[in-house]
Design an enzyme around this catalytic site. Structure first.
Site, short mmCIF file in Angstrom:
data_model
loop_
_atom_site.label_atom_id
_atom_site.label_comp_id
_atom_site.label_asym_id
_atom_site.label_seq_id
_atom_site.Cartn_x
_atom_site.Cartn_y
_atom_site.Cartn_z
CG ASN A 151 11.70 1.74 7.58
OD1 ASN A 151 12.53 2.80 8.14
ND2 ASN A 151 9.95 1.82 8.22
N GLY A 156 11.27 -11.86 14.53
CA GLY A 156 11.73 -10.95 13.07
C GLY A 156 12.15 -9.89 13.46
N GLY A 157 12.02 -9.11 12.23
CA GLY A 157 12.44 -7.59 11.95
C GLY A 157 11.56 -6.43 12.61
CB ALA A 158 8.05 -6.39 12.90
CE LYS A 192 10.77 -3.83 7.81
NZ LYS A 192 10.02 -4.21 8.27
CE1 TYR A 207 -0.94 -3.91 5.05
CE2 TYR A 207 1.28 -4.14 6.74
CZ TYR A 207 0.86 -3.79 5.24
OH TYR A 207 1.73 -4.55 4.26
CE1 TYR A 252 -4.26 -1.88 0.48
CE2 TYR A 252 -2.80 -3.19 1.91
CZ TYR A 252 -3.90 -2.88 1.58
OH TYR A 252 -4.97 -3.91 1.05
CB SER A 253 4.74 2.04 0.40
OG SER A 253 4.75 1.27 1.96
CB THR A 274 9.70 -4.28 2.93
OG1 THR A 274 8.15 -4.55 4.12
CG2 THR A 274 9.24 -4.18 1.34
P1 NAP Z 1 9.85 -11.76 9.38
O1 NAP Z 1 11.12 -11.13 10.09
O2 NAP Z 1 9.70 -13.06 8.28
O3 NAP Z 1 9.45 -12.30 11.18
C1 NAP Z 1 8.06 -13.30 11.25
C2 NAP Z 1 7.95 -14.14 13.05
O4 NAP Z 1 7.23 -14.67 12.36
C3 NAP Z 1 9.73 -14.60 13.10
O5 NAP Z 1 9.72 -14.88 14.35
C4 NAP Z 1 8.56 -15.83 12.50
O6 NAP Z 1 9.23 -17.12 12.86
C5 NAP Z 1 7.26 -15.83 12.74
N1 NAP Z 1 6.37 -16.56 11.98
C6 NAP Z 1 6.05 -16.53 10.88
N2 NAP Z 1 5.20 -17.64 10.79
C7 NAP Z 1 4.39 -18.23 11.90
C8 NAP Z 1 3.49 -19.34 12.57
N3 NAP Z 1 2.67 -20.00 11.56
N4 NAP Z 1 3.39 -19.40 13.60
C9 NAP Z 1 4.82 -18.66 14.88
N5 NAP Z 1 5.40 -18.46 14.30
C10 NAP Z 1 5.62 -17.14 13.00
O7 NAP Z 1 8.91 -10.63 9.21
P2 NAP Z 1 8.64 -9.10 9.84
O8 NAP Z 1 9.34 -8.09 9.12
O9 NAP Z 1 9.12 -9.38 11.44
O10 NAP Z 1 7.05 -8.75 9.95
C11 NAP Z 1 6.43 -9.51 10.86
C12 NAP Z 1 4.33 -9.21 10.46
O11 NAP Z 1 4.62 -7.76 10.81
C13 NAP Z 1 4.31 -9.24 9.08
O12 NAP Z 1 2.70 -10.14 8.82
C14 NAP Z 1 4.15 -7.87 8.59
O13 NAP Z 1 3.94 -7.16 7.19
C15 NAP Z 1 3.88 -7.18 9.59
N6 NAP Z 1 4.53 -6.18 9.36
C16 NAP Z 1 3.75 -4.78 9.47
C17 NAP Z 1 4.13 -3.42 9.58
C18 NAP Z 1 2.63 -2.45 9.24
O14 NAP Z 1 3.87 -1.24 9.38
N7 NAP Z 1 1.94 -2.67 10.57
C19 NAP Z 1 5.50 -3.40 9.37
C20 NAP Z 1 6.77 -4.45 9.32
C21 NAP Z 1 6.15 -5.64 9.86
P3 NAP Z 1 10.22 -18.17 12.25
O15 NAP Z 1 11.47 -17.03 12.69
O16 NAP Z 1 10.41 -19.11 13.31
O17 NAP Z 1 10.60 -18.06 11.64
#
Ligand code: NAP
Length: 288
Positions: A91, A132-134, A70, A231, A19-20, A66
């Site tokens: 980011n 993860g990163g978030a 990152k 979101y 959506y950016s 993203t």
């Molecule tokens: P990421 O770096 O890929 O990390 C995802 C994390 O979620 C990892 O720790 C992963 O575990 C865990 N995970 C994934 N599927 C899982 C499941 N089924 N059960 C348990 N743990 C699970 O992603 P990220 O950048 O941190 O983003 C995470 C979420 O936040 C995404 O949905 C992203 O769209 C959202 N986000 C939103 C915003 C916003 O502005 N609203 C900003 C940033 C991120 P493993 O390490 O074990 O795989």
């Protein structure tokens, strides 16, 4: 002579869904700024250095970055802001006359909707699902701005999470405790519960439809703030269950807009017209 349009873009992999472009192009249109925001899908991480060198040569004004780049971009930037340096993740990139400066607006974007509750969070336990990163941006925000007693990190792979904490120094500098996500009873005592996993995302893979956070009236209650970083949909199963249990809820849309607002100011020096942009964004999400 008309002024040239400046180019902004999102660097990521398979990010056509983002959506950016809608957010930033709408903000520029509303303010009459000559910028165009587009998407740069980069499949191969080896191309990141070339992409950033090319951006300097072409005078691209800035980027968002993203998943999964990152951290990848960090060594190829000329400078990092304090926030980006603290979590070694970027980011937002600003091209300042040929110098690429990396920022992290996820931290401020995450914190913004929690700031009204700041005093009630101080000295309390908070929790984050995911590592993860978030999740790192959320740990940094909690640690820097909210002084919680403890940050419980619920994960499915504790070893991986510990490595992440060591890499960012949080094993020493933040009150983080790693908990297995199949043992969630402790969320009862948390003032804030954050979902920083993709669980609940519309159209996500089967892995992301599983729920590791129990949607359970006995664990969710009126004393909690439940913050889902997902979101789309706006009201995830977690937020629905939390609302039903009387908890305060925060949608990931707030973080999405918050991080975009800060990035927009870094690129343009202007304030994003947030209410108007948010309305357009909500219309778009609701139409899907
Ligand atoms: P990421 O770096 O890929 O990390 C995802 C994390 O979620 C990892 O720790 C992963 O575990 C865990 N995970 C994934 N599927 C899982 C499941 N089924 N059960 C348990 N743990 C699970 O992603 P990220 O950048 O941190 O983003 C995470 C979420 O936040 C995404 O949905 C992203 O769209 C959202 N986000 C939103 C915003 C916003 O502005 N609203 C900003 C940033 C991120 P493993 O390490 O074990 O795989």
């Amino acid at each position: 002579m008309t002024k040239a349009t400046k180019i902004l873009g999102l660097i990521g992999r398979a990010v056509d869904y983002s959506y950016s472009p809608l957010i930033h192009n709408a903000a520029c249109r509303l303010l009459g700024l000559r910028y165009h925001y587009t998407v740069f899908n980069i499949a191969d991480p080896c191309m990141i250095p070339d992409a950033l060198r090319g951006a300097k040569a072409l005078g691209i004004a800035g980027f968002n970055v993203t998943i999964p780049y990152k951290k990848t971009v960090v060594p190829y930037l000329d400078e990092l802001s304090m926030e980006a340096a603290s979590i070694q993740a970027v980011n937002t990139i600003v091209n300042d006359r040929g110098k690429l400066i990396g920022h992290n607006t996820d931290i401020a974007g995450f914190a913004a909707p929690l700031l009204p509750y700041r005093e009630s969070i101080q000295g309390k336990t908070v929790s984050i699902f995911g590592a993860g990163g978030a999740a790192v941006a959320a740990i940094e925000a909690f640690n820097r701005l909210f002084a919680p007693k403890e940050i419980l990190l619920f994960v499915r792979d504790p070893e991986k999470a510990l490595a992440l904490l060591k890499e960012s120094g949080y094993d020493k500098t933040a009150p983080v405790t790693i908990v297995r996500s199949d043992d969630p009873a402790k969320i009862m005592e948390c003032r804030v519960i954050v979902n920083a996993t993709p669980i609940g995302t519309r159209g996500g893979n089967s892995d992301s439809q599983k729920c590791i956070i129990p949607l359970d009236r006995e664990l969710l209650h009126t004393g909690q703030i439940v913050y889902d970083m997902v979101y789309n949909p706006l009201e995830t199963p977690l937020l629905q269950a939390s609302k039903n249990a009387g908890a305060t809820t925060i949608s990931g849309i707030e973080m999405l807009i918050g991080q975009a607002e800060h990035a927009f100011t870094l690129w343009t020096g202007m304030q994003m017209p947030v209410p108007a942009v948010k309305e357009l964004l909500l219309q778009e999400i609701q139409q899907q």
